[in-house]
Design a protein around this motif. Structure first.
Motif, short mmCIF file in Angstrom:
data_model
loop_
_atom_site.label_atom_id
_atom_site.label_comp_id
_atom_site.label_asym_id
_atom_site.label_seq_id
_atom_site.Cartn_x
_atom_site.Cartn_y
_atom_site.Cartn_z
N ALA A 18 0.82 -1.22 0.00
CA ALA A 18 0.00 0.00 0.00
C ALA A 18 0.85 1.26 0.00
O ALA A 18 0.32 2.37 0.09
N LYS A 19 2.16 1.11 -0.10
CA LYS A 19 3.06 2.26 -0.04
C LYS A 19 2.70 3.29 -1.11
O LYS A 19 2.54 2.96 -2.28
N GLY A 20 2.54 4.55 -0.67
CA GLY A 20 2.18 5.63 -1.58
C GLY A 20 0.71 6.01 -1.51
O GLY A 20 0.32 7.06 -2.02
N TYR A 21 -0.11 5.18 -0.85
CA TYR A 21 -1.54 5.44 -0.72
C TYR A 21 -1.77 6.71 0.09
O TYR A 21 -1.14 6.92 1.13
N ASN A 22 -2.66 7.58 -0.38
CA ASN A 22 -2.91 8.88 0.25
C ASN A 22 -4.32 8.95 0.83
O ASN A 22 -5.26 8.37 0.29
N ALA A 23 -4.45 9.70 1.91
CA ALA A 23 -5.77 9.92 2.51
C ALA A 23 -5.82 11.32 3.11
O ALA A 23 -4.79 11.90 3.47
N ILE A 24 -7.02 11.84 3.19
CA ILE A 24 -7.21 13.13 3.85
C ILE A 24 -7.47 12.88 5.32
O ILE A 24 -8.10 11.88 5.69
N THR A 25 -6.95 13.72 6.17
CA THR A 25 -7.12 13.53 7.61
C THR A 25 -7.45 14.86 8.27
O THR A 25 -6.95 15.91 7.86
N ILE A 26 -8.32 14.79 9.27
CA ILE A 26 -8.74 16.00 9.97
C ILE A 26 -7.80 16.35 11.11
O ILE A 26 -8.01 17.32 11.82
N HIS A 27 -6.77 15.54 11.30
CA HIS A 27 -5.78 15.85 12.33
C HIS A 27 -4.43 15.31 11.89
O HIS A 27 -4.32 14.57 10.93
N ASN A 28 -3.41 15.72 12.59
CA ASN A 28 -2.05 15.32 12.25
C ASN A 28 -1.77 13.92 12.77
O ASN A 28 -1.29 13.74 13.88
N SER A 29 -2.09 12.93 11.97
CA SER A 29 -1.98 11.55 12.43
C SER A 29 -0.53 11.09 12.56
O SER A 29 -0.26 10.04 13.14
N ALA A 30 0.40 11.85 12.02
CA ALA A 30 1.81 11.45 12.10
C ALA A 30 2.49 12.01 13.34
O ALA A 30 3.62 11.66 13.64
N ALA A 31 1.80 12.89 14.06
CA ALA A 31 2.41 13.54 15.22
C ALA A 31 2.03 12.84 16.52
O ALA A 31 0.96 12.25 16.64
N LYS A 32 2.92 12.91 17.48
CA LYS A 32 2.64 12.46 18.83
C LYS A 32 2.73 13.68 19.73
O LYS A 32 3.53 14.58 19.50
#
Length: 235
Positions: A75-89
């Motif tokens: 699935a590498k490269g798959y994009n999605a829209i997110t309402i929050h910064n899912s990559a941040a802790k």
């Protein structure tokens, strides 16, 4: 641009005929308007048909860890829209471990902490608590609130950047300010991309174009109110 629609019958496990059409038409991009098993099934079919995953985009319903984790590098490269910064802790994740899981009071495995869906769930819980807090500031601290009073709290959220930082959500989401006429606040979102093992933020914050969205919201809200015999509120 030219829009082509490729409807899929729920639950969406069988998509081979749809992806045959996509393979024949070769669209520049494919947008997943999906949820549940339909999403990973579609990604696997894209992989099998050789469609580039970096040209796949999805609404936020189709952008959780469980949509891509089992597929991994496929699935590498798959994009999605997110309402929050899912990559941040942020501090809220550390506090959850310290005050809940480290004390043996957590439900489920702590490995879910920081995942996109888990973080979204914490955001929802925080907004509920802050709405009740706002309502109690107005109607009385420590008092049992009526549904109408809690609704007032949801309609009067004012979570500034400083407030979110104090709550431990400063790196996760943008400030939110609601009103009777605006239950959403500012509708910002970002694009995240799966790198084969985790989500990475790949864009700045985007905001929807209200000159297109607002008339549609009003049109369909008015139609719903008429069909259901609901009297619209006056703000």
């Amino acid at each position: 641009f030219e829009l082509s629609l490729f409807p899929i019958t729920p639950p969406g496990v069988e998509q081979k005929s749809t992806w045959l059409q996509i393979r024949q038409q070769k669209p520049d991009y494919v947008l997943f308007w999906s949820a549940g098993v339909m999403t990973p099934a579609g990604i696997r079919e894209a992989q099998a048909s050789g469609y580039p995953r970096e040209k796949l985009y999805a609404i936020w319903w189709a952008g959780s860890d469980h949509d891509v984790k089992d597929i991994g590098a496929g699935a590498k490269g798959y994009n999605a829209i997110t309402i929050h910064n899912s990559a941040a802790k942020d501090k809220v994740h550390d506090d959850l471990r310290k005050f809940v899981y480290d004390k043996g009071q957590g439900t489920g495995a702590p490995t879910g902490i920081g995942s996109l869906a888990h973080t979204r769930g914490m955001m929802i819980s925080m907004l509920q608590v802050e709405a009740i807090r706002a309502a109690q500031e107005k109607y009385g601290k420590g008092k049992a609130l009526t549904p109408e009073q809690v609704r007032w709290g949801f309609e009067n959220l004012d979570l500034s950047a400083d407030k979110l930082k104090a709550l431990g959500f400063g790196e996760v989401m943008r400030p939110v300010k609601t009103s009777c006429a605006n239950h959403m606040g500012d509708d910002w979102a970002r694009i995240v991309q799966w790198d084969g093992g985790k989500w990475e933020v790949k864009s700045d914050w985007y905001q929807s174009d209200k000159k297109f969205i607002d008339p549609l919201v009003k049109e369909y809200a008015a139609k719903y109110a008429k069909d259901k015999n609901v009297k619209p509120r006056a703000c």
